[in-house]
Design a protein around this motif. Sequence first.
Motif, PDB file in Angstrom:
ATOM      1  N   MET C   1       0.837  -1.211   0.000  1.00  0.00           N
ATOM      2  CA  MET C   1       0.000   0.000   0.000  1.00  0.00           C
ATOM      3  C   MET C   1       0.865   1.251   0.000  1.00  0.00           C
ATOM      4  SD  MET C   1      -2.993   1.278  -0.153  1.00  0.00           S
ATOM      5  CE  MET C   1      -4.467   0.515   0.449  1.00  0.00           C
ATOM      6  N   ILE C   2       1.918   1.209   0.818  1.00  0.00           N
ATOM      7  CA  ILE C   2       2.855   2.331   0.813  1.00  0.00           C
ATOM      8  C   ILE C   2       3.311   2.580  -0.611  1.00  0.00           C
ATOM      9  CG2 ILE C   2       5.218   3.003   1.442  1.00  0.00           C
ATOM     10  CD1 ILE C   2       3.790   3.229   3.892  1.00  0.00           C
ATOM     11  N   PHE C   3       3.580   1.478  -1.298  1.00  0.00           N
ATOM     12  CA  PHE C   3       4.069   1.590  -2.668  1.00  0.00           C
ATOM     13  C   PHE C   3       2.998   2.209  -3.558  1.00  0.00           C
ATOM     14  CE2 PHE C   3       4.887  -0.027  -6.914  1.00  0.00           C
ATOM     15  CZ  PHE C   3       6.198   0.348  -7.059  1.00  0.00           C
ATOM     16  N   LYS C   4       1.765   1.789  -3.324  1.00  0.00           N
ATOM     17  CA  LYS C   4       0.661   2.305  -4.142  1.00  0.00           C
ATOM     18  C   LYS C   4       0.516   3.805  -3.920  1.00  0.00           C
ATOM     19  CE  LYS C   4      -3.101  -0.414  -4.886  1.00  0.00           C
ATOM     20  NZ  LYS C   4      -4.316  -1.074  -4.388  1.00  0.00           N
ATOM     21  N   ILE C   5       0.545   4.195  -2.637  1.00  0.00           N
ATOM     22  CA  ILE C   5       0.423   5.623  -2.327  1.00  0.00           C
ATOM     23  C   ILE C   5       1.585   6.375  -2.966  1.00  0.00           C
ATOM     24  CG2 ILE C   5       0.441   7.333  -0.490  1.00  0.00           C
ATOM     25  CD1 ILE C   5      -0.816   5.321   1.330  1.00  0.00           C
ATOM     26  N   ALA C   6       2.778   5.815  -2.794  1.00  0.00           N
ATOM     27  CA  ALA C   6       3.960   6.471  -3.336  1.00  0.00           C
ATOM     28  C   ALA C   6       3.831   6.619  -4.844  1.00  0.00           C
ATOM     29  CB  ALA C   6       5.206   5.661  -2.993  1.00  0.00           C
ATOM     30  N   PHE C   7       3.410   5.529  -5.475  1.00  0.00           N
ATOM     31  CA  PHE C   7       3.301   5.529  -6.927  1.00  0.00           C
ATOM     32  C   PHE C   7       2.315   6.599  -7.385  1.00  0.00           C
ATOM     33  CE2 PHE C   7       2.316   3.742 -11.079  1.00  0.00           C
ATOM     34  CZ  PHE C   7       3.598   3.442 -11.499  1.00  0.00           C
ATOM     35  N   ARG C   8       1.182   6.671  -6.675  1.00  0.00           N
ATOM     36  CA  ARG C   8       0.173   7.654  -7.095  1.00  0.00           C
ATOM     37  C   ARG C   8       0.618   9.058  -6.765  1.00  0.00           C
ATOM     38  NH1 ARG C   8      -5.230   4.370  -5.579  1.00  0.00           N
ATOM     39  NH2 ARG C   8      -4.766   2.600  -6.926  1.00  0.00           N
ATOM     40  N   ASN C   9       1.361   9.194  -5.677  1.00  0.00           N
ATOM     41  CA  ASN C   9       1.869  10.528  -5.351  1.00  0.00           C
ATOM     42  C   ASN C   9       2.785  11.039  -6.454  1.00  0.00           C
ATOM     43  OD1 ASN C   9       0.643  11.218  -2.969  1.00  0.00           O
ATOM     44  ND2 ASN C   9       2.149  10.120  -1.705  1.00  0.00           N
ATOM     45  N   VAL C  10       3.568  10.097  -6.998  1.00  0.00           N
ATOM     46  CA  VAL C  10       4.494  10.477  -8.066  1.00  0.00           C
ATOM     47  C   VAL C  10       3.723  11.060  -9.241  1.00  0.00           C
ATOM     48  CG1 VAL C  10       6.048   9.523  -9.814  1.00  0.00           C
ATOM     49  CG2 VAL C  10       6.325   8.887  -7.426  1.00  0.00           C
ATOM     50  N   PHE C  11       2.558  10.485  -9.508  1.00  0.00           N
ATOM     51  CA  PHE C  11       1.793  10.965 -10.659  1.00  0.00           C
ATOM     52  C   PHE C  11       0.934  12.173 -10.344  1.00  0.00           C
ATOM     53  CE2 PHE C  11       3.063   6.913 -12.264  1.00  0.00           C
ATOM     54  CZ  PHE C  11       3.318   7.219 -13.588  1.00  0.00           C
ATOM     55  N   ARG C  12       0.827  12.492  -9.065  1.00  0.00           N
ATOM     56  CA  ARG C  12      -0.030  13.596  -8.665  1.00  0.00           C
ATOM     57  C   ARG C  12       0.544  14.913  -9.140  1.00  0.00           C
ATOM     58  NH1 ARG C  12      -0.875  13.252  -2.612  1.00  0.00           N
ATOM     59  NH2 ARG C  12      -1.242  15.422  -2.114  1.00  0.00           N
ATOM     60  N   GLN C  13       1.869  15.061  -8.975  1.00  0.00           N
ATOM     61  CA  GLN C  13       2.516  16.326  -9.341  1.00  0.00           C
ATOM     62  C   GLN C  13       3.303  16.107 -10.617  1.00  0.00           C
ATOM     63  OE1 GLN C  13       2.486  19.292  -8.089  1.00  0.00           O
ATOM     64  NE2 GLN C  13       1.312  18.958  -6.215  1.00  0.00           N
ATOM     65  N   ARG C  14       2.592  16.046 -11.736  1.00  0.00           N
ATOM     66  CA  ARG C  14       3.269  15.611 -12.952  1.00  0.00           C
ATOM     67  C   ARG C  14       4.443  16.480 -13.342  1.00  0.00           C
ATOM     68  NH1 ARG C  14      -1.865  13.708 -15.533  1.00  0.00           N
ATOM     69  NH2 ARG C  14      -1.984  11.692 -14.500  1.00  0.00           N
ATOM     70  N   ARG C  15       4.194  17.791 -13.304  1.00  0.00           N
ATOM     71  CA  ARG C  15       5.240  18.708 -13.752  1.00  0.00           C
ATOM     72  C   ARG C  15       6.523  18.527 -12.937  1.00  0.00           C
ATOM     73  NH1 ARG C  15       5.503  24.355 -15.744  1.00  0.00           N
ATOM     74  NH2 ARG C  15       6.504  24.810 -13.764  1.00  0.00           N
ATOM     75  N   ARG C  16       6.301  18.456 -11.634  1.00  0.00           N
ATOM     76  CA  ARG C  16       7.454  18.337 -10.756  1.00  0.00           C
ATOM     77  C   ARG C  16       8.152  16.992 -10.953  1.00  0.00           C
ATOM     78  NH1 ARG C  16       5.671  19.049  -5.022  1.00  0.00           N
ATOM     79  NH2 ARG C  16       5.364  21.202  -5.614  1.00  0.00           N
ATOM     80  N   THR C  17       7.341  15.968 -11.098  1.00  0.00           N
ATOM     81  CA  THR C  17       7.902  14.631 -11.312  1.00  0.00           C
ATOM     82  C   THR C  17       8.720  14.593 -12.588  1.00  0.00           C
ATOM     83  OG1 THR C  17       6.090  13.607 -10.149  1.00  0.00           O
ATOM     84  CG2 THR C  17       7.326  12.208 -11.637  1.00  0.00           C
ATOM     85  N   VAL C  18       8.146  15.158 -13.649  1.00  0.00           N
ATOM     86  CA  VAL C  18       8.858  15.154 -14.925  1.00  0.00           C
ATOM     87  C   VAL C  18      10.199  15.869 -14.777  1.00  0.00           C
ATOM     88  CG1 VAL C  18       8.844  16.127 -17.257  1.00  0.00           C
ATOM     89  CG2 VAL C  18       6.850  14.871 -16.402  1.00  0.00           C
ATOM     90  N   LEU C  19      10.175  16.996 -14.093  1.00  0.00           N
ATOM     91  CA  LEU C  19      11.402  17.774 -13.912  1.00  0.00           C
ATOM     92  C   LEU C  19      12.449  16.971 -13.133  1.00  0.00           C
ATOM     93  CD1 LEU C  19      11.204  20.662 -15.036  1.00  0.00           C
ATOM     94  CD2 LEU C  19      11.503  21.453 -12.677  1.00  0.00           C
ATOM     95  N   PRO C 307       6.164   6.202  12.108  1.00  0.00           N
ATOM     96  CA  PRO C 307       7.098   7.163  11.491  1.00  0.00           C
ATOM     97  C   PRO C 307       7.959   6.499  10.420  1.00  0.00           C
ATOM     98  CG  PRO C 307       7.124   7.403  13.866  1.00  0.00           C
ATOM     99  CD  PRO C 307       6.224   6.252  13.568  1.00  0.00           C
ATOM    100  N   LYS C 308       8.409   5.279  10.705  1.00  0.00           N
ATOM    101  CA  LYS C 308       9.271   4.571   9.772  1.00  0.00           C
ATOM    102  C   LYS C 308       8.572   4.359   8.427  1.00  0.00           C
ATOM    103  CE  LYS C 308      11.895   1.413  12.036  1.00  0.00           C
ATOM    104  NZ  LYS C 308      12.068   0.053  12.568  1.00  0.00           N
ATOM    105  N   GLN C 309       7.257   4.115   8.517  1.00  0.00           N
ATOM    106  CA  GLN C 309       6.526   3.863   7.279  1.00  0.00           C
ATOM    107  C   GLN C 309       6.387   5.145   6.465  1.00  0.00           C
ATOM    108  OE1 GLN C 309       3.341   1.986   9.503  1.00  0.00           O
ATOM    109  NE2 GLN C 309       3.595   0.115   8.284  1.00  0.00           N
ATOM    110  N   ILE C 310       6.276   6.262   7.165  1.00  0.00           N
ATOM    111  CA  ILE C 310       6.186   7.543   6.455  1.00  0.00           C
ATOM    112  C   ILE C 310       7.522   7.854   5.794  1.00  0.00           C
ATOM    113  CG2 ILE C 310       5.833  10.017   6.741  1.00  0.00           C
ATOM    114  CD1 ILE C 310       3.574   9.411   8.456  1.00  0.00           C
ATOM    115  N   PHE C 311       8.576   7.602   6.543  1.00  0.00           N
ATOM    116  CA  PHE C 311       9.927   7.761   5.995  1.00  0.00           C
ATOM    117  C   PHE C 311      10.059   6.908   4.727  1.00  0.00           C
ATOM    118  CE2 PHE C 311      14.339   6.342   5.766  1.00  0.00           C
ATOM    119  CZ  PHE C 311      15.026   7.532   5.900  1.00  0.00           C
ATOM    120  N   GLY C 312       9.597   5.686   4.846  1.00  0.00           N
ATOM    121  CA  GLY C 312       9.652   4.767   3.714  1.00  0.00           C
ATOM    122  C   GLY C 312       8.844   5.284   2.537  1.00  0.00           C
ATOM    123  N   LEU C 313       7.701   5.905   2.834  1.00  0.00           N
ATOM    124  CA  LEU C 313       6.840   6.425   1.781  1.00  0.00           C
ATOM    125  C   LEU C 313       7.589   7.460   0.931  1.00  0.00           C
ATOM    126  CD1 LEU C 313       4.002   6.762   0.518  1.00  0.00           C
ATOM    127  CD2 LEU C 313       3.565   8.508   2.249  1.00  0.00           C
TER     128      LEU C 313
END
Lengths: 234, 256, 404
Positions: C1-19, C307-313
Amino acid sequence: MEVNAQTEIIVAEGVSKTYSDHGVPVSAVKEIDLTIRTEDFAAIVGPSGSGKTTFLNIISGLDTVTEGKVWLNGKLLSEMSGRELSDFRRDNIGFIFQAYNLIPVLSVEENIEYIMLLQGVPKSERHSKVNKILAELGLSGFENRMPTQLSGGQQQRVAVARAMVSNPSIILADEPTANLDSKTGAELLDLMRELNKTSGMTFVFSTHDPMVMERAHRLVTLKDGQVVSDEIRE
Amino acid sequence: MSKKVMWAFATLCFLTAYPLALIAEAPSDTAEVDRIVRKLDDLYRSQSSYGEVEMEIITPHWQRTLAMKVWTLGLEKTFIRITSPLKEKGVATLRIGNEMWNYLPKVNKVIKIPPSMMMSSWMGSDFTNDDLVKEYSFFEDYTYRLITPEDAKEDLLYLECSPKEGLPIVWGSIIIAVRRADTIPVWQKYYDEKGNLMRIWNFGEVRLFSNRRVPAVMEIIPQAKEGNKTVVRYLTATFDADIEDNVFTLRNLRSR
Amino acid sequence: MIFKIAFRNVFRQRRRTVLTMLTMFGGFTLASISIGWSDGTYSHIIDMFTRNQLGHIQVHSEGYLDRPSLYKVIKDYENVGKNIQSIPDVEAWAPRLYAAGLASVGEKSAGIRIIGLDPESENAATHFDKKIARGTVLNDANTHEALLGKGLARILRTTIGGEVVVVSQAADGSIANDIYAIVGIVDTGDEYSDQTGFYLTLQDAQELFALENRVHEIVVIASNLDRIGPLVGEIEDAVSNAALSVAPWQEFAKSFYNAMRADQEGMWISLFVIILIVAVGVLNTVLMSVLERTREYGVLKALGVRPKQIFGLVLTEVNIMATGSIIIGAGLGILINYLLSIHGISYPQSLTYGGFEFQEMYSEVNARSLIIPAITVIVSASLVATFPAIRASRTAPARAMRAH
């Protein structure tokens, strides 16, 4: 002090919290003694700055006390490590926030099953629980919507579902109706009262919404960080 | 007048009549030391000489003996012809001043030794070509003094010679031991600039050749090459012999 | 799930991610090309250096490399060679005899390095025939013919058709001397060795130096540069003679190898540049997104996320971007390295290295050029993201909630 963990779900004893505001000590709550019992549907009321939110944060272990003790399910919070607190919150407390605070990148279903995931609940069980709670809250068919595709009331209902789905012993709700119109707010409150009656789940609100006060069967009034009244109504 | 460090084999000019002065005490005045050094310089020197020489070369890999005839004229000219063994018979070397040629009968060719080969071995011995060419005088090219080493022997005198500055001499110093009685050398030790012993020359079998008493045997022991040794033995030697200048020509070199 | 959240977060800010991904992608590709290029260049140089002359592996009598000597020989060399040839990964072998001597033509003389070789095996192993600039190859027999290095011919003022007298000392102490007809001029590309190189057939050289059936060196060519290491042991086993030592080129061309290694250190500079590029890009975006999402982290913590899981995220988000960049970058890096490995680039001025002249350089596609930059990008991105991630993991839920 003897705590009966069966009936006394939260026990606060002499709880005080002092903040330092630019070097000036500010008392948020002062020597509060309060016991929340199982099946309470209690509202903590009072004007802004009376210490409602602070008190709620303290009894949920999100904030620490300056003085006094808090027992949650018979456990003394100050004796728990950060990690124990995290796990304890995860397993025992459901939160409902004023601003819904759904995780924006997760769908309705994912938001709701998130805590169960952390608890390691198997997939099939998660699925059935999510479906059940969605049905109860009238959200069936919204599983795959994203939070931004929902109205405020729907989002808050999802937040309620998220709070309740893992069967916590208590649900803490901080101004749950503040961002909702009165009709939606009323519906949500009725729903929670219903759940309180049917499943025996304990609810504690912090609010100054009269609708909440009307429906609460226990009304704790705070003023300047102190309990000024605690009435039980049937 | 310059002369050769390499008197032994190199110069092969057996020289100077040897005065049989017995020196009982260590010579103290400079003049006396000068006299010893000059005598060293002149030991094998003469206007001309002829000798028959045996050279035994010993290495860890092989051992062989060359027989040769050696002519010298003045300090400038040397001619050597190998007479045995059979494989090298007729091989000859001519030196005039700083130049050297080898004659090879097998291919009937004369080869001039280039400057880059001067430090190479002469005929496989522990002599370098350079040893045959370089002429230095202890008296003129070195500063010298009497010393008393720790293991000094009663009947020997010891000289420490250091090259004067600006001369292309490879040695840092040379220690010479001479007999106290007649100042005939017993050994010379060559050191490099860091003070490491590089080679030892031993002298022995003092014999009388043309009224000169000189060591007839020289032994060269290089220190860097373990197990290597070259022994030069004069069988006959004639000093101030009557030698024609046409011995020292390329034409003679070529004649078998 | 952490991975899923992380993955979707990456796509949330497209411009920034692309940069962010562009900086990582740029850094990776740059590093990949520069490593591939540098490896390709060095492989090329190593190949020139070893295959042309030194061989990949050399066999000598024990101690020959430290102090070469006429007497340190490999006895019965033909049998040793046959044993070596029987090993599968040996492509070719060639025996050699080395000795110093004096060569003379008329009044001109020069010190030479006499190299006795077997023309046929030498051609197979090191393409010796291609180094004969003029004239003919040596005949495979006792011919009294010689090849001269280009510079040596100039020093001796002679050429094809001339005769050279050679003098040296044989292994039995006798004077080695003979006369040879010049049939060719050799140009190895190494100026120094061409000023002293004098080539005879092995038989002629063995006769001259009284070294019948003996040589000083056997060079071995491996079928593949990567097989050199294991081959050393296999040859030792095949030869099974303690008096012989087997060494790979890294050992007998130590100074060359070390110089090359030192040059390759330059690679770390380019990696450092990538680290900087990636670091600046990553720090900026991650810090921004952590600050923006303080509230979200607060909610997660209130819900019971450790906290560790957030760090991991946070780190997972960065690594998703890094991995994506690396995959795209690997594609481009391989493509460019592949093109450069086929076409090469000509230097405006030829480069001299290890005595050889190089006009064209090629890149190389290898695992190193992908793995090293990949590790660099991931490690540097993760390191830089650590600070924002710690910050996120320490988000106080209460305070984050209150900030409506």
